[in-house]
Scaffold this motif. Sequence first.
Motif, short mmCIF file in Angstrom:
data_model
loop_
_atom_site.label_atom_id
_atom_site.label_comp_id
_atom_site.label_asym_id
_atom_site.label_seq_id
_atom_site.Cartn_x
_atom_site.Cartn_y
_atom_site.Cartn_z
N PHE A 193 70.63 42.96 62.52
CA PHE A 193 69.49 43.09 61.61
C PHE A 193 68.80 44.45 61.61
O PHE A 193 68.03 44.74 60.70
CB PHE A 193 68.43 42.03 61.94
N CYS A 232 69.42 50.83 60.39
CA CYS A 232 68.35 51.81 60.13
C CYS A 232 67.80 52.45 61.40
O CYS A 232 67.08 53.45 61.32
CB CYS A 232 67.20 51.15 59.39
N SER A 277 65.18 55.55 61.85
CA SER A 277 64.01 55.49 60.99
C SER A 277 62.76 55.54 61.85
O SER A 277 62.65 54.81 62.82
CB SER A 277 64.00 54.18 60.18
N SER A 278 61.85 56.45 61.49
CA SER A 278 60.57 56.54 62.19
C SER A 278 60.75 56.89 63.67
O SER A 278 59.86 56.66 64.48
CB SER A 278 59.85 55.19 62.07
N ILE A 310 62.52 55.40 65.74
CA ILE A 310 62.68 54.18 66.55
C ILE A 310 64.15 53.83 66.66
O ILE A 310 64.86 53.74 65.65
CB ILE A 310 61.88 53.02 65.91
N THR A 363 66.67 50.95 67.89
CA THR A 363 66.86 49.58 68.38
C THR A 363 68.27 49.39 68.92
O THR A 363 68.58 48.36 69.51
CB THR A 363 66.64 48.55 67.24
N VAL A 419 59.61 50.21 72.01
CA VAL A 419 58.83 49.44 71.03
C VAL A 419 58.58 48.01 71.49
O VAL A 419 57.66 47.34 71.01
CB VAL A 419 59.47 49.45 69.62
N SER A 423 56.09 43.78 64.46
CA SER A 423 56.82 44.03 63.21
C SER A 423 57.69 42.83 62.81
O SER A 423 57.73 42.48 61.63
CB SER A 423 57.66 45.31 63.30
N ILE A 424 58.35 42.18 63.76
CA ILE A 424 59.21 41.04 63.36
C ILE A 424 58.39 39.82 62.97
O ILE A 424 58.84 38.98 62.21
CB ILE A 424 60.26 40.65 64.43
N PRO A 480 62.88 42.90 59.55
CA PRO A 480 63.64 44.02 59.01
C PRO A 480 63.14 44.41 57.61
O PRO A 480 62.87 43.53 56.80
CB PRO A 480 65.07 43.49 58.96
N GLN A 481 63.04 45.71 57.39
CA GLN A 481 62.47 46.23 56.16
C GLN A 481 63.17 45.66 54.91
O GLN A 481 64.39 45.64 54.85
CB GLN A 481 62.58 47.75 56.15
N GLN A 483 63.70 42.79 53.93
CA GLN A 483 64.53 41.60 54.11
C GLN A 483 63.64 40.46 54.58
O GLN A 483 62.55 40.70 55.09
CB GLN A 483 65.63 41.87 55.14
N LEU A 493 62.96 37.19 60.15
CA LEU A 493 63.99 36.56 60.97
C LEU A 493 63.63 35.10 61.18
O LEU A 493 62.45 34.74 61.21
CB LEU A 493 64.12 37.26 62.32
C1 HEC Z 1 66.54 49.01 55.79
C2 HEC Z 1 66.17 49.78 56.95
C3 HEC Z 1 65.49 49.09 58.11
C4 HEC Z 1 65.88 47.95 58.76
C5 HEC Z 1 67.07 47.04 58.46
C6 HEC Z 1 64.95 47.77 59.85
N1 HEC Z 1 64.02 48.77 59.85
FE1 HEC Z 1 62.50 49.01 61.16
N2 HEC Z 1 61.79 50.57 60.09
C7 HEC Z 1 62.41 51.14 59.00
C8 HEC Z 1 61.60 52.25 58.51
C9 HEC Z 1 61.95 53.13 57.32
C10 HEC Z 1 60.49 52.31 59.36
C11 HEC Z 1 59.35 53.32 59.28
C12 HEC Z 1 58.53 53.12 58.06
C13 HEC Z 1 57.64 51.98 58.18
O1 HEC Z 1 56.96 51.86 59.21
O2 HEC Z 1 57.59 51.18 57.22
C14 HEC Z 1 60.62 51.25 60.33
C15 HEC Z 1 59.71 50.99 61.33
C16 HEC Z 1 59.93 50.10 62.37
C17 HEC Z 1 59.03 49.86 63.47
C18 HEC Z 1 57.65 50.49 63.65
C19 HEC Z 1 56.66 49.51 63.01
C20 HEC Z 1 55.24 49.95 63.11
O3 HEC Z 1 54.38 49.22 62.56
O4 HEC Z 1 54.96 50.98 63.72
C21 HEC Z 1 59.61 48.97 64.30
C22 HEC Z 1 59.08 48.42 65.61
C23 HEC Z 1 60.87 48.60 63.69
N3 HEC Z 1 61.04 49.30 62.53
C24 HEC Z 1 61.73 47.69 64.21
C25 HEC Z 1 62.77 47.11 63.48
C26 HEC Z 1 63.49 45.94 63.92
C27 HEC Z 1 63.27 45.23 65.24
C28 HEC Z 1 64.40 45.66 62.94
C29 HEC Z 1 65.34 44.50 62.89
C30 HEC Z 1 64.76 43.19 63.02
C31 HEC Z 1 64.26 46.66 61.90
N4 HEC Z 1 63.25 47.52 62.27
C32 HEC Z 1 65.03 46.73 60.75
C33 HEC Z 1 63.60 50.73 58.45
C34 HEC Z 1 64.31 49.60 58.78
#
Ligand code: HEC
Length: 128
Positions: A58, A62, A69-70, A72, A74, A83, A92-93, A103-104, A106, A109
């Motif tokens: 998931f 990214c 992304s950002s 971070i 995983t 994180v 975030s989840i 997940p962004q 989507q 979970l």
């Molecule tokens: C399609 C791309 C994408 C996917 C898939 C994705 N992320 Fe992200 N995520 C991002 C982006 C881009 C950012 C930074 C921008 C934002 O905060 O919206 C981010 C930010 C975050 C942050 C920082 C949130 C915050 O409030 O500071 C966390 C933690 C994180 N992701 C965890 C996850 C986890 C865990 C998953 C899977 C369950 C996941 N991401 C799936 C793109 C994605």
Amino acid sequence: MLNPKAKIIAAISLYMVFLLVSLGSCSSDNEEDLFDNDICDTENVSYADFIAPTMQTFCNSCHSAAAPSSGIITATYEGLKVVALDGRLVGSINHESGFSPMPQSQPKLQECVRLKIQAWVEDGALNN
Ligand code: HEC
């Protein structure tokens, strides 16, 4: 009165309706069993067996080490631990306010998956 042929047709139709209704309730029972939180096992959640594969499915597309992304990551234990321990993973989840929902773009979970991740974090986000 209905003739014998009409009675048979009526009986068959009734039987079909009954069959459809019982099949319908049966499949929704199975669904409940699969997603019932009463059977969600949050004991000793393993990083290697559960957390890492879930991130792979998931999140890592990214948040890989190559292009995170950002900033971070995983995809590695060390990256995820950051994180996990600062609260952003669970925030975030669970789509908590003040966090970017992941997940962004989507759906959230499944609840049992989120409960297991949360339990792993609460147990100290171990590399277990
Ligand atoms: C399609 C791309 C994408 C996917 C898939 C994705 N992320 Fe992200 N995520 C991002 C982006 C881009 C950012 C930074 C921008 C934002 O905060 O919206 C981010 C930010 C975050 C942050 C920082 C949130 C915050 O409030 O500071 C966390 C933690 C994180 N992701 C965890 C996850 C986890 C865990 C998953 C899977 C369950 C996941 N991401 C799936 C793109 C994605």
